[in-house]
Motif scaffolding. Sequence first.
Motif, PDB file in Angstrom:
ATOM      1  N   HIS A   1      -7.066   0.038   3.205  1.00  0.00           N
ATOM      2  CA  HIS A   1      -5.874  -0.605   4.289  1.00  0.00           C
ATOM      3  C   HIS A   1      -7.159  -1.137   5.132  1.00  0.00           C
ATOM      4  O   HIS A   1      -7.120  -2.432   6.145  1.00  0.00           O
TER       5      HIS A   1
ATOM      6  N   LYS B   1      -6.959   4.456  -0.613  1.00  0.00           N
ATOM      7  CA  LYS B   1      -5.824   4.080   0.203  1.00  0.00           C
ATOM      8  C   LYS B   1      -6.180   3.291   1.953  1.00  0.00           C
ATOM      9  O   LYS B   1      -6.093   2.466   2.530  1.00  0.00           O
TER      10      LYS B   1
ATOM     11  N   LEU C   1       0.991  -1.276   0.040  1.00  0.00           N
ATOM     12  CA  LEU C   1       0.149  -0.239  -0.033  1.00  0.00           C
ATOM     13  C   LEU C   1       0.548   1.726  -0.019  1.00  0.00           C
ATOM     14  O   LEU C   1       0.991   2.396  -0.276  1.00  0.00           O
TER      15      LEU C   1
ATOM     16  N   ARG D   1      -4.855   5.104  -7.402  1.00  0.00           N
ATOM     17  CA  ARG D   1      -4.884   3.675  -6.598  1.00  0.00           C
ATOM     18  C   ARG D   1      -6.220   4.235  -6.113  1.00  0.00           C
ATOM     19  O   ARG D   1      -6.889   5.433  -5.790  1.00  0.00           O
TER      20      ARG D   1
END
Length: 245
Positions: free
Chosen positions: A216, A212, A88, A209
Motif C-alpha cells: 500500500h 499489504k 489490495l 500476499r
Amino acid sequence: MSTIQIKDEQGVRIITINRPEKRNALDLEMYTALREYLIQGDADNAINAFLIKGQDDCFTAGNDVADFLKNSDLGPEHPAFKFLFSLLDLKKPLIAAVSGAAVGIGTTLLLHCDLVYADTTAKFQLPFTNLALVPEAGASLLLPHLVGHQKAAELLLLGESFNAQTAKSLHIINDCVDPKQLFDTAFAQAVKIAAKPPLSIQATKALMRPDKALLHAKMTAELTEFATRLQSDEAKAQFKAFLSR
C-alpha cells in the motif's frame, strides 16, 4: 453497449473489457465499473473467483491517454487510484486471460492476479519511462520480487515489449496457449478454484500476499511520483507526440 461487461457462471464472475474501437483503453468510467464489479463479487457468496479478459486480439492498451490527461488529479478519489487499491482488498482469487496487447496497466494488473494465462499473440509492455512517467500498481515492488532486480530494471527502464514465452519464463504468466484455447483454459482453472471450499481458498490467497501495508505504501509513493511526473515538461512533450501519431 457497456465497455465493462460481466457474466456470472459456475461460481466465476467473468469480467470482459469491451472497448475494441479504442483497443480496450481504460477511461475513468471503466475504472469505476471494474472496481464496483470486483467489490460486488467479493461480497456475493455465489461468486468464488473472478476471470478478467479482453477481446481475442487485445487485452488492454492501457490508460485512455486523452481521458487521463483531462482528469489528471491523482488524489485518493481518482477512479484509477480507487481501482488499484481495491485490488489490495480483494479476498477472492483473480484469474486473467490475456490476448494481444497488454500495455501499462494491462501488464501491472497481472501482478495482482493469482493465475494468468496468455495466448501466443500476447504482447506485454511497461512503457512508463517512454512517456516520462513511473510505474504504478505496485510494479516497482512486485516486479523485482517476482523476476529479480536486473530483469525488472530491464522491463521498467527500457519499456520494451515482450512476448508470452518471455512472460512465462519470468513467471509473470502461468502458461502460454493457443488462441483458440485461451478462454477455455483460464475459465476451467477458475471453475476448479470456485468449486473448492471458499474460506480456505481466501485464507490461502491472503497468506501468499506480500506485506499489504508495505505494498500500500509503495503504491501510494508511486502514484504521488506519477502525479508529479505527469505535470512535468518532459511528460507533456511525450504525450503531445503520442497523441499526434
